[in-house]
Design a protein around this motif. Structure first.
Motif, PDB file in Angstrom:
ATOM      1  N   PRO A 129       0.892  -1.344   0.038  1.00  0.00           N
ATOM      2  CA  PRO A 129      -0.080   0.103   0.092  1.00  0.00           C
ATOM      3  C   PRO A 129       0.883   1.196  -0.118  1.00  0.00           C
ATOM      4  O   PRO A 129       1.643   1.320   0.789  1.00  0.00           O
ATOM      5  N   VAL A 130       0.631   2.085  -0.855  1.00  0.00           N
ATOM      6  CA  VAL A 130       1.603   3.410  -0.911  1.00  0.00           C
ATOM      7  C   VAL A 130       0.754   4.599  -1.033  1.00  0.00           C
ATOM      8  O   VAL A 130      -0.432   4.632  -1.504  1.00  0.00           O
ATOM      9  N   ILE A 131       1.505   5.719  -0.757  1.00  0.00           N
ATOM     10  CA  ILE A 131       0.863   7.013  -1.100  1.00  0.00           C
ATOM     11  C   ILE A 131       1.661   7.461  -2.359  1.00  0.00           C
ATOM     12  O   ILE A 131       2.786   7.343  -2.289  1.00  0.00           O
ATOM     13  N   SER A 132       1.347   8.179  -3.328  1.00  0.00           N
ATOM     14  CA  SER A 132       2.253   8.394  -4.511  1.00  0.00           C
ATOM     15  C   SER A 132       1.712   9.545  -5.040  1.00  0.00           C
ATOM     16  O   SER A 132       0.682  10.134  -4.883  1.00  0.00           O
ATOM     17  N   LEU A 133       2.574  10.025  -5.873  1.00  0.00           N
ATOM     18  CA  LEU A 133       2.458  11.698  -6.807  1.00  0.00           C
ATOM     19  C   LEU A 133       2.880  11.177  -8.004  1.00  0.00           C
ATOM     20  O   LEU A 133       4.072  10.792  -8.042  1.00  0.00           O
ATOM     21  N   ARG A 134       2.100  11.338  -9.040  1.00  0.00           N
ATOM     22  CA  ARG A 134       2.592  11.032 -10.580  1.00  0.00           C
ATOM     23  C   ARG A 134       2.496  12.297 -11.170  1.00  0.00           C
ATOM     24  O   ARG A 134       1.452  12.927 -11.208  1.00  0.00           O
ATOM     25  N   GLU A 184       6.341   8.184 -11.341  1.00  0.00           N
ATOM     26  CA  GLU A 184       5.557   8.338 -10.057  1.00  0.00           C
ATOM     27  C   GLU A 184       6.371   7.966  -9.064  1.00  0.00           C
ATOM     28  O   GLU A 184       7.131   7.052  -8.911  1.00  0.00           O
ATOM     29  N   VAL A 185       6.249   8.754  -7.922  1.00  0.00           N
ATOM     30  CA  VAL A 185       7.156   8.492  -6.748  1.00  0.00           C
ATOM     31  C   VAL A 185       6.089   7.980  -5.438  1.00  0.00           C
ATOM     32  O   VAL A 185       4.969   8.376  -5.295  1.00  0.00           O
ATOM     33  N   CYS A 186       6.695   7.116  -4.648  1.00  0.00           N
ATOM     34  CA  CYS A 186       5.803   6.256  -3.861  1.00  0.00           C
ATOM     35  C   CYS A 186       6.428   5.934  -2.580  1.00  0.00           C
ATOM     36  O   CYS A 186       7.884   5.897  -2.353  1.00  0.00           O
ATOM     37  N   ILE A 187       5.765   6.121  -1.598  1.00  0.00           N
ATOM     38  CA  ILE A 187       6.112   5.769  -0.175  1.00  0.00           C
ATOM     39  C   ILE A 187       5.271   4.863   0.292  1.00  0.00           C
ATOM     40  O   ILE A 187       3.815   5.219   0.270  1.00  0.00           O
ATOM     41  N   VAL A 188       5.841   3.745   0.975  1.00  0.00           N
ATOM     42  CA  VAL A 188       5.013   2.749   1.519  1.00  0.00           C
ATOM     43  C   VAL A 188       4.348   3.097   2.679  1.00  0.00           C
ATOM     44  O   VAL A 188       5.036   3.799   3.420  1.00  0.00           O
ATOM     45  N   VAL A 189       2.904   2.948   2.882  1.00  0.00           N
ATOM     46  CA  VAL A 189       2.247   3.220   4.448  1.00  0.00           C
ATOM     47  C   VAL A 189       1.731   2.014   4.841  1.00  0.00           C
ATOM     48  O   VAL A 189       1.759   0.779   4.408  1.00  0.00           O
ATOM     49  N   ASN A 190       1.328   2.202   6.098  1.00  0.00           N
ATOM     50  CA  ASN A 190       0.900   1.042   6.934  1.00  0.00           C
ATOM     51  C   ASN A 190      -0.432   0.707   6.554  1.00  0.00           C
ATOM     52  O   ASN A 190      -0.510  -0.606   6.455  1.00  0.00           O
ATOM     53  N   ASN A 191      -1.369   1.478   5.889  1.00  0.00           N
ATOM     54  CA  ASN A 191      -2.471   0.807   5.289  1.00  0.00           C
ATOM     55  C   ASN A 191      -3.087   1.734   4.257  1.00  0.00           C
ATOM     56  O   ASN A 191      -2.690   2.829   4.241  1.00  0.00           O
ATOM     57  N   GLN A 192      -4.132   1.309   3.629  1.00  0.00           N
ATOM     58  CA  GLN A 192      -4.740   2.103   2.379  1.00  0.00           C
ATOM     59  C   GLN A 192      -5.544   3.200   3.121  1.00  0.00           C
ATOM     60  O   GLN A 192      -6.216   2.876   4.116  1.00  0.00           O
ATOM     61  N   LYS A 193      -5.359   4.274   2.493  1.00  0.00           N
ATOM     62  CA  LYS A 193      -6.204   5.433   2.953  1.00  0.00           C
ATOM     63  C   LYS A 193      -6.826   6.075   1.720  1.00  0.00           C
ATOM     64  O   LYS A 193      -6.833   5.825   0.533  1.00  0.00           O
ATOM     65  N   HIS A 194      -7.608   7.156   2.145  1.00  0.00           N
ATOM     66  CA  HIS A 194      -8.474   7.903   1.191  1.00  0.00           C
ATOM     67  C   HIS A 194      -7.555   8.946   0.138  1.00  0.00           C
ATOM     68  O   HIS A 194      -6.721   9.805   0.991  1.00  0.00           O
ATOM     69  N   SER A 196      -6.589  12.018  -2.424  1.00  0.00           N
ATOM     70  CA  SER A 196      -6.960  13.617  -2.785  1.00  0.00           C
ATOM     71  C   SER A 196      -6.690  13.763  -4.300  1.00  0.00           C
ATOM     72  O   SER A 196      -6.510  13.071  -4.908  1.00  0.00           O
ATOM     73  N   LYS A 197      -7.165  15.065  -4.696  1.00  0.00           N
ATOM     74  CA  LYS A 197      -6.796  15.393  -6.039  1.00  0.00           C
ATOM     75  C   LYS A 197      -5.216  15.489  -6.465  1.00  0.00           C
ATOM     76  O   LYS A 197      -5.291  14.863  -7.541  1.00  0.00           O
ATOM     77  N   CYS A 198      -4.512  15.499  -5.445  1.00  0.00           N
ATOM     78  CA  CYS A 198      -3.061  15.686  -5.815  1.00  0.00           C
ATOM     79  C   CYS A 198      -2.415  14.397  -5.357  1.00  0.00           C
ATOM     80  O   CYS A 198      -1.572  13.424  -5.991  1.00  0.00           O
ATOM     81  N   LEU A 199      -2.632  13.548  -4.383  1.00  0.00           N
ATOM     82  CA  LEU A 199      -2.306  12.483  -3.651  1.00  0.00           C
ATOM     83  C   LEU A 199      -3.069  11.331  -4.100  1.00  0.00           C
ATOM     84  O   LEU A 199      -4.108  11.369  -4.060  1.00  0.00           O
ATOM     85  N   ALA A 200      -2.475  10.260  -4.267  1.00  0.00           N
ATOM     86  CA  ALA A 200      -3.091   8.865  -4.504  1.00  0.00           C
ATOM     87  C   ALA A 200      -2.626   7.705  -3.630  1.00  0.00           C
ATOM     88  O   ALA A 200      -1.388   7.548  -3.217  1.00  0.00           O
ATOM     89  N   PHE A 201      -3.719   7.148  -2.803  1.00  0.00           N
ATOM     90  CA  PHE A 201      -3.302   5.772  -1.898  1.00  0.00           C
ATOM     91  C   PHE A 201      -3.899   4.758  -2.934  1.00  0.00           C
ATOM     92  O   PHE A 201      -4.931   4.629  -3.410  1.00  0.00           O
ATOM     93  N   ARG A 202      -2.844   3.802  -3.020  1.00  0.00           N
ATOM     94  CA  ARG A 202      -3.362   2.643  -4.066  1.00  0.00           C
ATOM     95  C   ARG A 202      -2.237   1.528  -3.550  1.00  0.00           C
ATOM     96  O   ARG A 202      -1.215   1.701  -2.934  1.00  0.00           O
ATOM     97  N   GLU A 203      -2.864   0.289  -4.094  1.00  0.00           N
ATOM     98  CA  GLU A 203      -1.912  -0.716  -3.910  1.00  0.00           C
ATOM     99  C   GLU A 203      -0.937  -1.346  -4.977  1.00  0.00           C
ATOM    100  O   GLU A 203      -1.576  -1.322  -6.204  1.00  0.00           O
ATOM    101  N   ILE A 204       0.091  -1.305  -4.765  1.00  0.00           N
ATOM    102  CA  ILE A 204       1.320  -1.555  -5.875  1.00  0.00           C
ATOM    103  C   ILE A 204       1.016  -3.262  -5.957  1.00  0.00           C
ATOM    104  O   ILE A 204       1.411  -3.738  -4.972  1.00  0.00           O
ATOM    105  N   LYS A 205       0.791  -3.697  -7.235  1.00  0.00           N
ATOM    106  CA  LYS A 205       0.806  -5.040  -7.078  1.00  0.00           C
ATOM    107  C   LYS A 205       2.179  -5.753  -7.059  1.00  0.00           C
ATOM    108  O   LYS A 205       3.259  -5.200  -7.293  1.00  0.00           O
ATOM    109  N   ALA A 206       2.083  -6.987  -6.547  1.00  0.00           N
ATOM    110  CA  ALA A 206       3.264  -7.894  -6.413  1.00  0.00           C
ATOM    111  C   ALA A 206       3.796  -8.163  -7.942  1.00  0.00           C
ATOM    112  O   ALA A 206       3.066  -7.999  -8.796  1.00  0.00           O
ATOM    113  N   VAL A 207       5.178  -8.266  -7.779  1.00  0.00           N
ATOM    114  CA  VAL A 207       5.844  -8.855  -9.114  1.00  0.00           C
ATOM    115  C   VAL A 207       6.646 -10.013  -8.796  1.00  0.00           C
ATOM    116  O   VAL A 207       7.519 -10.018  -7.864  1.00  0.00           O
ATOM    117  N   GLU A 208       6.228 -11.028  -9.761  1.00  0.00           N
ATOM    118  CA  GLU A 208       6.875 -12.406  -9.414  1.00  0.00           C
ATOM    119  C   GLU A 208       8.387 -12.249  -9.822  1.00  0.00           C
ATOM    120  O   GLU A 208       9.099 -13.067  -8.858  1.00  0.00           O
TER     121      GLU A 208
END
Length: 273
Positions: A129-134, A184-194, A196-208
Motif C-alpha cells: 500500500p503506497v501514497i504516491s504522486l505522479r 510516479e514517486v511512492c512511499i509505502v504506508v501502513n494501510n490503504q487510505k483515501h 485527494s486531488k493531488c495524492l493517490a493511495f493505492r496498492e502496488i501489485k506484487a511482481v513475481e
C-alpha cells in the motif's frame, strides 16, 4: 534481436534518435519486418551506437561520424581526440564537461568497448500500500521535484507514515525519453487510505520476477546498467523485460554530499518465456 522500443530502453537512446541514425545511415536496423515495418536491432550494434554517441557528444557532425566509423582505429581516433582535446582546453568553463567525455573516450579506445560491471539478481517483490504522486517532469534528473512536492503535501495533510519509510519511483514510459518523462514517486504506508486531488493511495501489485542491481556513484552511471542488462538478456534467453522499471535511491543528495557515494537500486520487471 530487440524491437526498437526495447533497444531504446536498453541503450538509453530515444526512438526519435534511433530513427534519425537510420535515416542518416549511421546505424541501420539489422532487420525490418516486411509485413509490419518494425525495426529490429542486434546486440552487436550496441558498441557502434556507443561510438556514435561519444562522437556526437563531442560535437562531431554526421559526416564526420561516418568517416570516423569507417576508419575506426586506435591511432586515427586518438589523433582526432587529441585535436578536440586541445580545442576544449582553450574554451570556457562551460566546456569542461566535454573535456571529461574526451578523456573517458580516449581511455576506452584501446578496449573498443565500455566495461560492463553490473550483476543482476532476480527477486519477487510483494504488493505494497503506497501514497504516491505522479507527474510528467522535464527529464529524469527532475525526479527530486516530485519528492519535494510529495513531502510537502504529506506535511500539509498530516498523514501518518511508518517509522521506517520505504520509497521508490516507478517509470511509466515504455521507452527512453529525452524530455517529458512520466514518473510516479511512492512511499509505502501502513494501510490503504483515501486519496485527494493531488495524492493517490493505492496498492502496488506484487511482481513475481524483478531483475535488480545496485548502482554506485552519480546518477549518470545509471545508463550503463541498461547496456549491461542487454548483455544479461542475451545470456538468459528464457527471460524478457516487461512492465515498468522501478528505482530506489538508498543514498542520494538528501543524505550524502558526495555523488560518488550515491547508491541506487534499479529494478526491471521480467517475464519467463
Amino acid at each position: 534481436m530487440f524491437k526498437i522500443g526495447e533497444f531504446s530502453k536498453l541503450t538509453q537512446v530515444s526512438i526519435r534518435m534511433l530513427r534519425y541514425y537510420d535515416e542518416t545511415a549511421l546505424l541501420k536496423p539489422t532487420r525490418i519486418d516486411p509485413d509490419t515495418s518494425y525495426r529490429f536491432y542486434s546486440l552487436a550494434q550496441i558498441p557502434v551506437l556507443q561510438k556514435i554517441i561519444f562522437l556526437r557528444d563531442l560535437g562531431y557532425t554526421v559526416a564526420e561520424i561516418k568517416v570516423a566509423l569507417e576508419h575506426w582505429s586506435g591511432d586515427f581516433i586518438t589523433e582526432q581526440l587529441r585535436n578536440k582535446q586541445t580545442e576544449v582546453r582553450r574554451s570556457l568553463e562551460l566546456e569542461q564537461e566535454k573535456l571529461k567525455k574526451i578523456e573517458r573516450a580516449m581511455a576506452s579506445i584501446q578496449k573498443d568497448k565500455i566495461d560492463i560491471r553490473y550483476d543482476f539478481t532476480i527477486k519477487r517483490l510483494p504488493s505494497y500500500p503506497v501514497i504516491s504522486l505522479r507527474r510528467v517532469i522535464p527529464d529524469y534528473f527532475g525526479e527530486g521535484i516530485l519528492w519535494q512536492e510529495l513531502t510537502e503535501l504529506i506535511s500539509q495533510t498530516k498523514i501518518d507514515l511508518p517509522t521506517k519509510e520505504q520509497c521508490f519511483a516507478i517509470y511509466h514510459d515504455t521507452e527512453f525519453k529525452e524530455k517529458d518523462v512520466d514518473v510516479e514517486v511512492c512511499i509505502v504506508v501502513n494501510n490503504q487510505k483515501h486519496g485527494s486531488k493531488c495524492l493517490a493511495f493505492r496498492e502496488i501489485k506484487a511482481v513475481e520476477r524483478m531483475a535488480c542491481t545496485m548502482v554506485y556513484g552519480p546518477y549518470q552511471n545509471i545508463s550503463g546498467v541498461f547496456q549491461s542488462f542487454a548483455y544479461w538478456l542475451t545470456q538468459n534467453a528464457d527471460f524478457k523485460m516487461i512492465g515498468k522499471n522501478r528505482q530506489i535511491c538508498h543514498r542520494g543528495p538528501w543524505n550524502e554530499t558526495n555523488p560518488e557515494h550515491y547508491l541506487t537500486e534499479i529494478q526491471i520487471e521480467l517475464e519467463k518465456i
